[in-house]
Design an enzyme around this catalytic site. Sequence first.
Site, mmCIF file in Angstrom:
data_model
loop_
_atom_site.group_PDB
_atom_site.id
_atom_site.type_symbol
_atom_site.label_atom_id
_atom_site.label_comp_id
_atom_site.label_asym_id
_atom_site.label_seq_id
_atom_site.Cartn_x
_atom_site.Cartn_y
_atom_site.Cartn_z
ATOM 1 C CE1 TYR A 135 -3.005 3.085 0.570
ATOM 2 C CE2 TYR A 135 -3.802 2.039 2.562
ATOM 3 C CZ TYR A 135 -3.880 3.055 1.645
ATOM 4 O OH TYR A 135 -4.832 4.043 1.790
ATOM 5 C CE LYS A 163 -5.537 1.384 -0.738
ATOM 6 N NZ LYS A 163 -5.891 2.608 -1.333
#
Length: 266
Positions: A135, A163
């Site tokens: 992330y 992400k």
Amino acid sequence: MKDLRAIYPALPTPMDASGRVDYGRLAELVDYELAQGAEGLYVGGSTAEAFLLTEEERMLVAETVLKRAGDRVPVIVHTGAGGTDAAVRLSRHAAERGAAAVSSVPPIYFKYTTEEIIGYYLSLVEASGLPLVVYNIPAFTGVNMASGPVRELFKHPQVAAVKHTNTNMYELERLLAANPGLVALNGYDEAFLSGLSMGAEGMIGSTVNFMARKFIALRAAFREGRNAEALRLQREANEIIETMVEVGVFNAVKYAVALRGIDCGS
Ligand code: MN9
């Protein structure tokens, strides 16, 4: 390994008036999301206010979603924490309960070396045995995972996806060019179309909670070369997102979901 290329709502955490997590509502929210076409679920991230929950609450949240979703869609659990031990416990727990992948922001607050950041992620990979979704959200963490020597992490075979919560699409494209098997999931909903154009194959977003159909249609328009329509859909979404960002996106997401019949509190 499950196919992670999909459109995921980053689920909020429903709370009652006293700030306690409402697990019943959360289970209802899972049904609502799948009914509106969500292709996967992202649990315990920024939108879920993960860093404001206790470790026990985070585990119960993950468990509730995994149980309700069953094997209908892939569920990615964010297990990032301030320290490796907590993140390892959360990752192990997510794996035991059937998560498709674990995901984490880099360790925060202290300034860590590249080696330490990579070491943190490898601990999660080892503890869970699952694919990892890195992330990357430099605006919140102060660490950019898509730039510099830390990109070495993406060579690990269990690092399956990123992400990309950044509007720097050049970095996204370079990261994908250097790592052909890597799946990119776009992180800022307001830039989904630009993410797609630079190689993203899905998205994880807070506004997917109530606009999944719009983003699915946007991706179809992009893939089929209907560029004007794709831009029109992005613009429609952005009219809404602009206001939400002004008032505070996480509260606004809960409000939007409440208007659709699931009262997630404040
Ligand atoms: O998880 C979300 N990231 C953050 C993704 O909230 C930090 C996005 O969906 C944003 O909420 C959204 C609005 O800026 O793009």
